[in-house]
Design a protein around this motif. Structure first.
Motif, short mmCIF file in Angstrom:
data_model
loop_
_atom_site.label_atom_id
_atom_site.label_comp_id
_atom_site.label_asym_id
_atom_site.label_seq_id
_atom_site.Cartn_x
_atom_site.Cartn_y
_atom_site.Cartn_z
N LEU B 98 -10.42 18.36 50.73
CA LEU B 98 -9.41 17.53 49.95
C LEU B 98 -8.75 16.70 51.01
O LEU B 98 -7.90 17.79 51.66
CB LEU B 98 -8.62 18.46 48.79
CG LEU B 98 -7.60 17.84 48.48
CD1 LEU B 98 -7.89 16.54 47.77
CD2 LEU B 98 -6.74 18.65 47.63
N CYS B 99 -8.36 15.52 51.09
CA CYS B 99 -7.60 14.97 51.98
C CYS B 99 -6.38 14.76 51.32
O CYS B 99 -6.22 14.25 50.22
CB CYS B 99 -8.11 13.75 52.39
SG CYS B 99 -6.99 12.83 53.51
N THR B 100 -5.25 15.60 52.01
CA THR B 100 -3.92 15.42 51.30
C THR B 100 -3.33 14.28 51.34
O THR B 100 -2.12 13.88 51.04
CB THR B 100 -2.84 16.77 51.79
OG1 THR B 100 -3.19 16.63 53.38
CG2 THR B 100 -3.62 17.93 51.63
N LYS B 101 -3.81 13.23 52.06
CA LYS B 101 -3.33 11.81 52.42
C LYS B 101 -3.77 11.09 51.44
O LYS B 101 -3.18 10.17 50.54
CB LYS B 101 -3.42 11.27 53.76
CG LYS B 101 -2.36 10.33 54.27
CD LYS B 101 -2.50 9.97 55.59
CE LYS B 101 -1.64 8.83 56.04
NZ LYS B 101 -1.68 8.54 57.40
N CYS B 102 -5.07 10.72 51.26
CA CYS B 102 -5.74 10.00 50.41
C CYS B 102 -6.23 10.37 49.04
O CYS B 102 -6.47 9.69 48.11
CB CYS B 102 -7.07 9.16 51.12
SG CYS B 102 -8.44 10.03 51.61
N GLY B 103 -6.45 11.97 49.08
CA GLY B 103 -6.50 12.27 48.03
C GLY B 103 -8.08 12.43 47.40
O GLY B 103 -8.46 13.14 46.44
N GLN B 104 -8.68 12.37 48.38
CA GLN B 104 -10.44 12.07 48.14
C GLN B 104 -10.89 13.63 48.54
O GLN B 104 -10.35 14.31 49.23
CB GLN B 104 -11.03 11.03 48.93
CG GLN B 104 -10.91 9.90 48.55
CD GLN B 104 -11.57 8.60 49.05
OE1 GLN B 104 -12.43 8.89 49.69
NE2 GLN B 104 -11.21 7.51 48.78
N THR B 105 -11.78 13.99 47.66
CA THR B 105 -12.55 15.21 47.98
C THR B 105 -13.92 14.95 48.12
O THR B 105 -14.59 14.03 47.43
CB THR B 105 -12.58 16.03 46.62
OG1 THR B 105 -11.10 16.39 46.44
CG2 THR B 105 -13.18 17.30 46.76
N ASN B 106 -14.51 15.49 49.38
CA ASN B 106 -15.73 15.11 49.82
C ASN B 106 -16.68 16.35 49.87
O ASN B 106 -16.11 17.67 50.08
CB ASN B 106 -15.82 14.38 51.04
CG ASN B 106 -15.38 12.94 50.81
OD1 ASN B 106 -16.17 11.95 50.42
ND2 ASN B 106 -14.16 12.63 51.25
N CYS B 107 -17.78 16.36 49.77
CA CYS B 107 -18.74 17.71 50.05
C CYS B 107 -18.84 17.54 51.35
O CYS B 107 -19.34 16.52 52.05
CB CYS B 107 -20.16 17.24 49.29
SG CYS B 107 -19.89 17.22 47.44
N LEU B 108 -18.90 18.68 52.07
CA LEU B 108 -19.14 19.01 53.21
C LEU B 108 -20.57 19.76 53.18
O LEU B 108 -20.82 21.03 53.40
CB LEU B 108 -18.49 19.93 54.10
CG LEU B 108 -16.83 19.33 54.22
CD1 LEU B 108 -16.06 20.27 54.79
CD2 LEU B 108 -16.82 18.01 54.93
N LYS B 109 -21.79 18.70 53.00
CA LYS B 109 -22.93 19.46 52.74
C LYS B 109 -23.50 20.29 53.74
O LYS B 109 -24.38 21.00 53.45
CB LYS B 109 -23.88 18.37 52.04
CG LYS B 109 -23.54 17.54 50.76
CD LYS B 109 -24.53 17.20 50.04
CE LYS B 109 -23.99 16.69 48.57
NZ LYS B 109 -24.96 16.11 47.82
N ASN B 110 -23.34 20.07 54.72
CA ASN B 110 -24.05 20.74 55.83
C ASN B 110 -23.04 21.89 56.25
O ASN B 110 -23.24 22.64 57.42
CB ASN B 110 -23.92 19.90 57.24
CG ASN B 110 -22.89 19.10 57.64
OD1 ASN B 110 -21.82 19.24 56.89
ND2 ASN B 110 -22.97 18.66 58.75
N MET B 111 -21.99 22.29 55.24
CA MET B 111 -21.28 23.55 55.73
C MET B 111 -21.13 24.47 54.54
O MET B 111 -20.51 24.39 53.57
CB MET B 111 -19.61 23.08 55.86
CG MET B 111 -19.43 22.56 57.06
SD MET B 111 -17.79 22.16 57.48
CE MET B 111 -17.12 23.78 57.82
N PRO B 112 -22.31 25.41 54.54
CA PRO B 112 -22.38 26.32 53.27
C PRO B 112 -21.40 27.28 53.28
O PRO B 112 -20.79 27.36 54.39
CB PRO B 112 -23.80 26.94 53.83
CG PRO B 112 -24.05 26.92 55.16
CD PRO B 112 -23.27 25.59 55.40
N VAL B 113 -21.16 27.57 52.05
CA VAL B 113 -20.03 28.79 51.87
C VAL B 113 -20.36 30.07 52.39
O VAL B 113 -21.45 30.29 52.26
CB VAL B 113 -20.02 28.89 50.48
CG1 VAL B 113 -18.97 30.15 50.20
CG2 VAL B 113 -19.26 27.73 49.77
N PRO B 114 -19.67 30.56 53.55
CA PRO B 114 -19.98 31.61 54.17
C PRO B 114 -20.32 32.97 53.40
O PRO B 114 -19.51 33.10 52.36
CB PRO B 114 -18.89 31.91 55.12
CG PRO B 114 -17.75 31.15 54.75
CD PRO B 114 -18.30 29.95 53.87
#
Lengths: 140, 140
Positions: B98-114
């Motif tokens: 979540l970008c605290t500036k623009c408010g957009q939320t993006n998937c980090l698809k190549n970063m699996p939840v550890p």
DNA sequence: GTAACTTTGCAATACTGTTGCACAATCTTT
DNA sequence: AAAGATTGTGCAACAGTATTGCAAAGTTAC
């Protein structure tokens, strides 16, 4: 109302929070429950205290790093006491656990949120890492 | 309304979702935006579609693993398309940003939840890991 | 073509969080 | 100790998001 407990007063004053009766009570509830509580749940533990008062009390606590908030996805934000040395910086973050059976959310204080290598150009400010599953009590 | 796109229909049918006009449109919005959208944000992209219809469309999508939801702490749940092979099992989970500036939320698809070693007696079902900070676009 | 089922739109409502305002409590200064 | 300044609390109202009941419209199966 008299000071209910010298220890509580000390905790509040260490964070520059004036120890009013209300604040002592809210601190006490959070301290005794040993789990994260929502505004509504805290409200339920009192007879006649206004929600907005508790709301503002929690805001004060959070602004002064006495408590941290957890969004566990249940719809209501929950609050839990911070450790004594906590400043709610990245290093103080820990994982939270939501039991899907009993609905309780607990701090896993000895499980820090892992540091992740973000993609190029992204900077880290904070993180919310909630694991959902069945807790050890419900599992029995 | 005619089928807008054969590819979309296929995606829906692979998940056993009947490809109605509404669903094609909602899918299309999610597909084109390349980021997680809230119910309200989706609603804004249409002229005259009822919120409850979109709400139920999203519920249908989620029940059939076509989309996943992210609670980024902004108060509104956001939704993003799953990968084609996703079944929303633990192995499919990824981190969100979540970008605290623009408010957009993006998937980090190549970063699996550890995978974390939970305390004795706790079982893992799912996780929500959201990192807050400044995104690469706002950083420039 | 008709009956059964699914989807949609409208309206109403629930739940959580938040604010304005006035009064009460506390602190500071004299 | 009293007056004024500051801070905290309670009440009421409201805002934002999520959710449901119901009837009409659309779709499918026979």
């Amino acid at each position: 109302m008299k000071a209910m407990n010298q220890k509580i007063d000390n905790r509040l004053e260490l964070r520059n929070i004036r120890p009013t009766a209300m604040r002592q009570l809210v601190y006490d509830v959070l301290d005794k429950n040993k789990k994260a509580l929502s505004l509504y749940e805290i409200e339920q533990q009192f007879e006649d205290v206004d929600r907005s008062t508790i709301f503002r009390t929690l805001k004060t606590f959070q602004d002064n790093y006495l408590i941290h908030s957890i969004d566990d996805g249940t719809g209501a934000v929950k609050y839990a006491l911070c450790d004594e040395e906590c400043t709610c910086q990245p290093d103080d973050l820990h994982i939270h656990f939501l039991c899907t059976k009993c609905g309780q959310t607990n701090c896993l204080k000895n499980m820090p949120v892992p540091k992740m290598d973000l993609p190029q150009g992204f900077s880290f400010e904070s993180a919310n890492f909630v694991i959902k599953g069945i807790c050890s009590i419900c599992r029995k």
